[in-house]
Write a protein that holds these residues in place. Structure first.
Motif, mmCIF file in Angstrom:
data_model
loop_
_atom_site.group_PDB
_atom_site.id
_atom_site.type_symbol
_atom_site.label_atom_id
_atom_site.label_comp_id
_atom_site.label_asym_id
_atom_site.label_seq_id
_atom_site.Cartn_x
_atom_site.Cartn_y
_atom_site.Cartn_z
ATOM 1 N N LEU A 140 -6.614 -6.902 -0.733
ATOM 2 C CA LEU A 140 -5.398 -6.198 -0.319
ATOM 3 C C LEU A 140 -5.771 -4.827 0.245
ATOM 4 N N GLN A 141 -6.629 -4.084 -0.482
ATOM 5 C CA GLN A 141 -7.038 -2.748 -0.018
ATOM 6 C C GLN A 141 -7.697 -2.841 1.356
ATOM 7 N N LYS A 142 -8.504 -3.893 1.547
ATOM 8 C CA LYS A 142 -9.186 -4.086 2.830
ATOM 9 C C LYS A 142 -8.178 -4.389 3.955
ATOM 10 N N ASN A 143 -7.117 -5.125 3.614
ATOM 11 C CA ASN A 143 -6.101 -5.457 4.617
ATOM 12 C C ASN A 143 -5.215 -4.259 4.961
ATOM 13 N N VAL A 144 -5.030 -3.363 3.972
ATOM 14 C CA VAL A 144 -4.165 -2.199 4.201
ATOM 15 C C VAL A 144 -4.911 -1.119 4.976
ATOM 16 N N ALA A 145 -6.210 -0.948 4.693
ATOM 17 C CA ALA A 145 -6.979 0.185 5.228
ATOM 18 C C ALA A 145 -6.824 0.413 6.737
ATOM 19 N N PRO A 146 -6.988 -0.624 7.584
ATOM 20 C CA PRO A 146 -6.862 -0.358 9.025
ATOM 21 C C PRO A 146 -5.445 0.000 9.459
ATOM 22 N N LEU A 147 -4.437 -0.427 8.678
ATOM 23 C CA LEU A 147 -3.044 -0.147 9.037
ATOM 24 C C LEU A 147 -2.630 1.247 8.596
ATOM 25 N N ASN A 148 -3.104 1.639 7.420
ATOM 26 C CA ASN A 148 -2.583 2.847 6.789
ATOM 27 C C ASN A 148 -3.613 3.385 5.794
ATOM 28 N N PRO A 149 -4.637 4.070 6.311
ATOM 29 C CA PRO A 149 -5.719 4.520 5.426
ATOM 30 C C PRO A 149 -5.261 5.515 4.363
ATOM 31 N N LYS A 150 -4.116 6.187 4.571
ATOM 32 C CA LYS A 150 -3.669 7.200 3.611
ATOM 33 C C LYS A 150 -2.789 6.627 2.500
ATOM 34 N N ALA A 151 -2.398 5.358 2.613
ATOM 35 C CA ALA A 151 -1.473 4.788 1.621
ATOM 36 C C ALA A 151 -2.086 4.820 0.224
ATOM 37 N N GLN A 152 -1.292 5.230 -0.738
ATOM 38 C CA GLN A 152 -1.715 5.234 -2.129
ATOM 39 C C GLN A 152 -1.401 3.854 -2.697
ATOM 40 N N ILE A 153 -2.406 3.156 -3.243
ATOM 41 C CA ILE A 153 -2.170 1.822 -3.811
ATOM 42 C C ILE A 153 -2.290 1.907 -5.334
ATOM 43 N N ILE A 154 -1.201 1.554 -6.026
ATOM 44 C CA ILE A 154 -1.197 1.665 -7.494
ATOM 45 C C ILE A 154 -0.817 0.324 -8.110
ATOM 46 N N PRO A 155 -1.760 -0.345 -8.815
ATOM 47 C CA PRO A 155 -1.417 -1.602 -9.494
ATOM 48 C C PRO A 155 -0.616 -1.324 -10.772
ATOM 49 N N ILE A 156 0.460 -2.061 -10.943
ATOM 50 C CA ILE A 156 1.302 -1.874 -12.126
ATOM 51 C C ILE A 156 1.813 -3.224 -12.630
ATOM 52 N N SER A 157 2.347 -3.201 -13.841
ATOM 53 C CA SER A 157 3.167 -4.321 -14.286
ATOM 54 C C SER A 157 4.437 -3.735 -14.883
ATOM 55 N N ALA A 158 5.538 -3.920 -14.195
ATOM 56 C CA ALA A 158 6.808 -3.393 -14.704
ATOM 57 C C ALA A 158 7.231 -4.175 -15.949
ATOM 58 N N PHE A 159 6.614 -5.348 -16.148
ATOM 59 C CA PHE A 159 6.937 -6.193 -17.305
ATOM 60 C C PHE A 159 6.205 -5.702 -18.554
ATOM 61 N N THR A 160 4.855 -5.551 -18.469
ATOM 62 C CA THR A 160 4.102 -5.094 -19.646
ATOM 63 C C THR A 160 4.053 -3.571 -19.712
ATOM 64 N N GLY A 161 4.330 -2.910 -18.600
ATOM 65 C CA GLY A 161 4.272 -1.445 -18.566
ATOM 66 C C GLY A 161 2.906 -0.914 -18.181
ATOM 67 N N SER A 162 1.911 -1.796 -17.994
ATOM 68 C CA SER A 162 0.566 -1.305 -17.679
ATOM 69 C C SER A 162 0.534 -0.704 -16.274
ATOM 70 N N GLY A 163 -0.128 0.426 -16.142
ATOM 71 C CA GLY A 163 -0.258 1.104 -14.845
ATOM 72 C C GLY A 163 0.957 1.930 -14.458
ATOM 73 N N VAL A 164 2.072 1.725 -15.144
ATOM 74 C CA VAL A 164 3.288 2.447 -14.758
ATOM 75 C C VAL A 164 3.076 3.963 -14.906
ATOM 76 N N GLU A 165 2.245 4.349 -15.921
ATOM 77 C CA GLU A 165 2.019 5.796 -16.117
ATOM 78 C C GLU A 165 1.326 6.405 -14.896
ATOM 79 N N ASN A 166 0.496 5.634 -14.190
ATOM 80 C CA ASN A 166 -0.160 6.165 -12.981
ATOM 81 C C ASN A 166 0.863 6.438 -11.881
ATOM 82 N N TRP A 167 1.837 5.565 -11.775
ATOM 83 C CA TRP A 167 2.930 5.749 -10.815
ATOM 84 C C TRP A 167 3.755 6.991 -11.182
#
Lengths: 115, 223
Positions: free
Chosen positions: B180-207
């Motif tokens: 996914l990061q490789k596919n996004v990079a040429p389109l939008n190198p500045k995009a912040q990519i944050i993996p989360i699970s709104a179900f378990t709550g994991s990664g939500v703190e990074n967001w």
């Protein structure tokens, strides 16, 4: 895309232009449509003809002319340009993926013929 | 006799006018607007529930809920203590700036620091319309696949932040975050990519950290 939405936007803009210039009838409208704008020619022409019957005398019998603008992509690695539709995102000159669309996604009202 | 009159107006001119009005309105009350976009079922409402809980107390939040019909999402948002404004787009597949302006005008904006626009579930049209937001955030959920940037490039180009939701299911769906990061990079190198699970709550703190940093930066820039 949103052909009917585009048509209503164009007609709204031209109604204002007509009021400013005291126009009573518009004979034709020329749109510049980029090759990769997503506008589907057949659909926009159909929507145009339909809306012309709904918008009163200003647009009665008004023709829509579409000027296609070729899409051009710029390669920041070798600083050359190339036709977008043929080659996509990868530069045919050097193979780089560091490329940006220069033009070809626009949809602009160029001119109208009116009295 | 006919005359040729040069017009030279972009079809987006009218929407841009309303987007400028939205920005002006929000500037006056120091309110920030975030445009949240995603496919149907990617987890927009679940993310908002987690976000409201994560920011609770610090900011007063309202959510503009744009749906073709129904008010199930608005009820979920209000259960978490934020104000919800239901917008029925009546079949329209995206929110434009004039619809956003109308919805904002139903609120006393002095009451709110942060407003989320939960856009209509769709990866195509919402990307094309500037609604006057300070930040564009999109959710891509794992079952949708890591190849989505190739199929819907505009959405991935215009967004500031990509939340990869349902990351707890990545093994089941054969989803590759690096791809996914490789596919996004040429389109939008500045995009912040944050993996989360709104179900378990994991990664939500990074967001939440990303969002708090944005809000702090905005506060400094307007004083």
């Amino acid at each position: 895309m949103h052909e009917l939405g585009i048509v209503t936007h164009v007609m709204k803009t031209l109604t204002d232009v007509a009021a400013e210039n005291e126009l009573t009838r518009i004979g034709s409208v020329t749109l510049e449509v980029g090759e990769v704008s997503g506008v589907i020619h057949e659909q926009i022409l159909d929507c145009w003809d339909y809306m012309c019957t709904k918008r009163g005398p200003l647009f009665t019998g008004c023709k829509l002319i579409l000027d296609t603008i070729p899409a051009v992509t710029y390669c920041s690695s070798c600083e050359k340009t190339y036709p977008t539709v043929q080659y996509g995102r990868t530069c045919p000159h050097c193979g780089s993926g560091e490329t940006w669309l220069l033009e070809g996604n626009q949809c602009t009202i160029k001119e109208i013929e009116a009295e | 006799m006919s005359d040729i009159i040069e017009v030279k107006a972009g079809i987006e001119a009218e929407n841009d006018k309303f987007a400028a009005d939205v920005r002006k309105l929000l500037r006056n009350t120091h309110t920030r607007l975030i445009n949240l976009m995603a496919s149907p079922g990617a987890g927009k409402t679940s993310l908002l529930e987690q976000t409201i809980d994560g920011l609770k107390g610090a900011y007063k939040i309202a959510v503009l809920e744009a749906d073709v019909d129904a008010d199930v999402d608005a009820k979920r948002i209000e259960a978490h203590g934020a104000k919800a404004v239901q917008i029925h787009t009546g079949g329209s597949c995206h929110m434009d700036a004039s619809m956003t302006l109308q919805a904002l005008q139903t609120l006393d904006l002095n009451e709110y620091d942060l407003i989320f626009l939960e856009n209509v579930g769709n990866l195509v049209c919402p990307a094309e319309f500037d609604v006057g937001a300070d930040l564009k955030v999109m959710i891509l959920s794992v079952p949708e696949g890591d190849d989505k940037p190739l199929k819907y490039p505009l959405m991935f180009q215009v967004t500031d932040c990509i939340l990869v939701n349902k990351i707890d299911t990545d093994e089941i769906f054969d989803f590759d975050l690096q791809k996914l990061q490789k596919n996004v990079a040429p389109l939008n190198p500045k995009a912040q990519i944050i993996p989360i699970s709104a179900f378990t709550g994991s990664g939500v703190e990074n967001w939440i950290v990303y969002l708090r940093e944005k809000l702090l930066a905005w506060n400094y820039s307007c004083h």
